[in-house]
Design an enzyme around this catalytic site. Structure first.
Site, PDB file in Angstrom:
ATOM      1  N   LEU A  53     -18.934 -68.751  35.519  1.00  0.00           N
ATOM      2  CA  LEU A  53     -19.692 -67.501  35.604  1.00  0.00           C
ATOM      3  C   LEU A  53     -18.853 -66.358  36.152  1.00  0.00           C
ATOM      4  O   LEU A  53     -19.099 -65.202  35.828  1.00  0.00           O
ATOM      5  CB  LEU A  53     -20.915 -67.704  36.512  1.00  0.00           C
ATOM      6  CG  LEU A  53     -21.960 -68.716  36.028  1.00  0.00           C
ATOM      7  CD1 LEU A  53     -23.012 -68.907  37.106  1.00  0.00           C
ATOM      8  CD2 LEU A  53     -22.598 -68.239  34.738  1.00  0.00           C
TER       9      LEU A  53
ATOM     10  N   GLY B 138     -12.580 -64.162  45.631  1.00  0.00           N
ATOM     11  CA  GLY B 138     -11.498 -64.561  46.511  1.00  0.00           C
ATOM     12  C   GLY B 138     -11.674 -65.975  47.019  1.00  0.00           C
ATOM     13  O   GLY B 138     -10.716 -66.632  47.411  1.00  0.00           O
TER      14      GLY B 138
ATOM     15  N   ASP C  49     -20.040 -58.075  53.786  1.00  0.00           N
ATOM     16  CA  ASP C  49     -19.367 -58.002  52.476  1.00  0.00           C
ATOM     17  C   ASP C  49     -20.361 -57.624  51.380  1.00  0.00           C
ATOM     18  O   ASP C  49     -20.378 -58.216  50.301  1.00  0.00           O
ATOM     19  CB  ASP C  49     -18.697 -59.341  52.154  1.00  0.00           C
ATOM     20  CG  ASP C  49     -17.621 -59.193  51.067  1.00  0.00           C
ATOM     21  OD1 ASP C  49     -17.108 -58.070  50.879  1.00  0.00           O
ATOM     22  OD2 ASP C  49     -17.307 -60.192  50.404  1.00  0.00           O
TER      23      ASP C  49
END
Length: 834
Positions: A524, A528, A643
């Site tokens: 998909l 990182g 994040d």
């Protein structure tokens, strides 16, 4: 009592509305066609037939469905090749002047016909059969003989060689398009027959194995208590074979069911005992081994092993290069020729030097030949018959079938853990094989026996001498805690310690099967941390598997952190974790599957961006805000995500947003507003100034990231890929300038045109520029943000941004924007504090 004109008019209008909306009829006659707003119902109110538009598509069809069961499944469609326009309100299903059952549009143009004449009526029976009757009551035509993509109980699927009639199930092209798709389901013409799913009616896609008078021997039963409802009806004189089923044998009342050929190429049987909803009872595809010929000729597929494909003993891969890449469809070839092939001019007795390798618990290969002349119990006769014919490559003597032989390449073999038949594969006399072949190659001499005995004793002595050392080493390995490895027992202990009772530990082999061995076609995306794969569990549940690579920046602590956080956080705008899996260096997190992937796959793709209309974008902004509000204020602990970005916002089937990826998230005390870290880990362009430069993070760090995301969603532009060269402005400064000059609407994505709410856009731009202010104390909290977005409340005027970090890339003109989105971009930034 005399009614007034007003009352009569009201009754007239009411009768018209009743006839147009929700009226039920029990018979179609020449004087009463079926029109929009009417449905034909069966006497027991079990089935219903009428006009429908699947998933609100632009097309309209006539079809039938179970009246009271949801989600609704259209089990038969009349005009699947020739849809009506959804806006056509005057179409009707009628009996024409010649007695034909036909569908016409609003202009009385022919759309579909049953190709009959002298029809006097049409009725819908309680078994789901739509029947056209003649003047004397004879059945002239029935939907049961003209199936679409579904088989109802007691319908027939198969062929009649005498009449040339064949019944197939043909899939829909898609969920919104009922026109014939590429997948066909039916019976093969061999004896005994097999059920197949073909691509375009010819290329095998899935196979059941032969019928043994009670079941297909290549389909393991779902449970030990499973009562097979299927049967094959054989009419020898007419050379007809039909597959049918019913649930009369099932206790507990009448069971409604349908067997469908889905547009994805999967056969599925749904049942309902409650008559309120559907339950999946069986499906054809459970693992990659169910794909026809997954391991090629002379390859055996074992879904419970890795890799899933193995060559039959005595065979080697046809192409080692393809085999090592995981492309097994080329199959295997013999390592040594058969003895009978090298001694063709010798007697039959000489040819008999070949032996047979027994393979257990198999779905036997395709292309069987049935020797009906041999008695069922005569195993030796079947073996001798095969051995005497050099073209015979394998045989099986199946209970209730008899002797089956194979003279073509053995293809589509699958080995089950506890089901299947014994297959005997012909091997040359000289070929060393594992297991026990039926013919012994030679007897052992006395000297050989003694040599082996001495070797066994010596080996046992060596094992005993090293046993203690091995135990000690194993104990040391289990006691040591490696920062790069989490053991299964450690995971269980960790789950118990933090009360993660809802978290399931998955077996690594089951995840291999679910993801087709982490196939590239199942991938998909890439971050990182490593890749994410789509998978399907045996029960049909789709999952997303996050596979942490050995070089991932998300290590053991981040793995534990995400596992603990997301399993305890429950909110409709947070992605749901289903479980985890650990095996040696493999660390896997299992999530619910989001069919629309991540927000960046739409927003940063010029071909998909238009799908995100303003209503969808505004809903995404509000949903992410609610998710952050929960993390910061409403959950049992305060969580800072750290994040937040486009690629970490996943979209469900209705485009609702769900915040994902909590590997970098941190829990802080309610009384604690700021924290400091020596390692800054995040994504360039989304990190607040105080976090990027000083390692200081708080809930206001997430607010900053949210502001960037809001402005990106409004504009369709990526923060780090935008630069206004002539004014030396980056994305955030440009957004503030437009806001300050009263031109906030200029930020709106051009693909939206004028189809947006200017007041909502102004509100969102205002929120965005408030959130990205340089000073953390100037930014609103998520409570403030939620309040602004959900009311007419105005926030303060944002301050002009001073601190900005622009891209260092060369910008060749007055305006630069990189519109290409890379799913494989690893955008993690690490800044080590001094």
């Amino acid at each position: 009592m005399q009614l007034g004109s007003g009352t009569l008019f009201f009754l007239f209008i009411f009768s018209l509305l009743l006839s147009q909306y929700g009226a039920e009829v029990y018979t179609i006659t020449p004087s009463h066609p079926l029109s929009k707003g009417e449905t034909l119902v069966s006497p027991g109110l079990i089935f219903e037939l009428g006009f429908f538009s699947p998933n609100s598509s632009a097309n309209k069809y006539v079809g039938l469905w179970h009246k009271s069961i949801y989600p609704r499944k259209y089990v038969w469609v009349a005009n699947r090749d020739n849809p009506l326009a959804a806006t056509d309100t005057l179409a009707s299903l009628r009996i024409g002047s010649s007695g034909s059952l036909e569908l016409v549009d609003g202009k009385q143009i022919f759309v579909w016909s049953a190709n009959i004449s002298n029809c006097s009526s049409a009725v819908l029976l309680d078994n789901g059969n739509f029947v056209a009757k003649g003047v004397m009551g004879a059945d002239l035509w029935e939907s049961f003989n003209n199936p679409s993509d579904s088989l109802l109980p007691r319908m027939l699927l198969g062929y009649d060689r005498g009449s040339g009639k064949q019944n197939f199930l043909i899939s829909w092209k898609s969920e919104n398009d009922s026109s014939p798709g590429i997948f066909w389901a039916g019976l093969s013409a061999e004896s005994p027959p097999q059920k197949f799913i073909w691509i375009n009616g010819s290329t095998p896609h899935w196979r059941s194995g032969p019928w043994d008078k009670s079941q297909f021997i290549g389909i393991p039963p779902p449970t030990n208590q499973y009562v097979n409802p299927f049967t094959i009806i054989v009419n020898v004189t007419q050379e007809a074979r039909y597959l049918s089923y019913d649930f009369d044998k099932i206790p507990g009342g009448k069971v409604l069911a349908y067997d469908e050929m889905s547009s994805e190429g999967i056969g599925r049987v749904f049942v309902s005992q409650s008559h309120k909803n559907w339950h999946l009872m069986w499906k054809s595809w459970n693992n990659p081994c169910d794909n026809y010929g997954a391991c090629g000729p002379f390859g055996v597929c074992k879904a419970y092993e890795s890799p899933i494909c193995k060559c039959v003993n005595g065979f080697i891969p046809k192409s080692n290069e393809e085999w090592t890449k995981g492309n097994w469809t080329g199959g295997c070839v013999r390592r040594t020729n058969l003895s009978c092939e090298t001694h063709r001019n010798e007697s039959v007795s000489s040819k008999g030097k070949d032996g047979f390798l027994k393979l257990e618990r198999l779905k036997v290969p395709d292309f069987h030949e049935y020797l009906s002349s041999l008695a069922l119990e005569k195993f030796e006769d079947c073996k001798i018959q095969c051995l005497s014919n050099c073209s015979c490559l394998a045989f099986a003597n199946v209970d209730t079938i008899g002797c089956l032989m194979w003279s073509k390449d053995l293809i589509d073999m699958q080995q089950f853990p506890s089901f299947g038949e014994d297959l005997y594969v012909r091997v040359p006399h000289s070929e060393p094989v594992e297991g026990k072949p039926m013919k012994l190659i030679a007897s052992l001499t006395t000297i050989g026996f003694m040599s082996i005995l001495v070797a066994i004793v010596f080996n046992l002595h060596g094992r005993y001498a090293n046993q203690k050392r091995r135990v000690e080493l194993k104990t040391q390995r289990l006691e040591s805690t490696s920062m790069t490895k989490i053991h299964r027992d450690g995971i269980r202990e960790y789950i118990g310690k933090y009360n993660l009772s809802e978290l399931k530990i998955y077996d690594f082999d089951s995840i291999l099967i679910a993801t087709n061995n982490f196939s590239i076609t199942n991938k998909l995306g890439q971050g990182g941390f490593g890749p994410v794969y789509k998978g399907m569990l045996p029960e049909g549940k789709e999952i997303a598997v996050k596979r942490l690579s050995s070089s991932s920046r998300q290590g053991v602590e981040e793995f534990k952190n995400e596992m603990m956080l997301i399993s305890n956080l429950q909110h409709k705008n947070l992605v749901r974790m289903m479980g985890c899996c650990v095996k040696e260096d493999e660390k896997l997190l299992i999530y619910e599957f989001m069919p629309n992937k991540s927000l960046d796959t739409f927003l940063l793709d010029l071909t998909k961006r238009a799908v995100l209309d303003w209503a969808t974008r505004f809903n995404i902004i509000q949903g992410v805000a609610r998710g952050l509000l929960y993390l910061h204020h409403d959950s049992y602990v305060k969580v800072i995500h750290r994040d937040l970005k486009l690629s970490n916002i996943l979209l469900d089937e209705k485009m609702n947003p769900k915040i994902s990826d909590f590997g970098l998230a941190r829990i802080i005390e309610e009384t604690q507003s700021l924290d400091n870290t020596q390692k800054v880990v995040g994504t360039r362009g989304y990190m607040s100034p105080e976090y990027a430069m000083g390692g200081i993070f708080s809930e206001k760090s997430d607010v900053y990231s949210f502001g960037v995301l809001v402005l990106e969603v409004i504009s369709g532009k990526k923060n780090t890929s935008f630069y206004l060269y002539d004014q030396q402005l980056g994305f955030l400064a440009y957004a503030w300038k437009l806001w300050n000059e009263g031109r906030a609407l200029d930020l709106v994505d051009e693909v939206l045109g004028d189809s947006y709410s200017s007041s909502e856009v102004m509100k969102c731009v205002h929120v965005g520029v408030l959130c990205v202010q340089d000073n953390a104390t100037d930014r609103p909290t998520m409570v403030d943000v939620a309040s602004i977005l959900s009311s007419e409340k105005d926030g303060p005027h944002p301050k002009r941004p001073v601190f900005t970090i622009q891209n260092s890339v060369y910008r060749p003109g007055p305006y630069y924007e990189n519109t290409n989105s890379s799913k494989n971009e690893a955008s993690m930034t690490i800044i080590e504090g001094r």
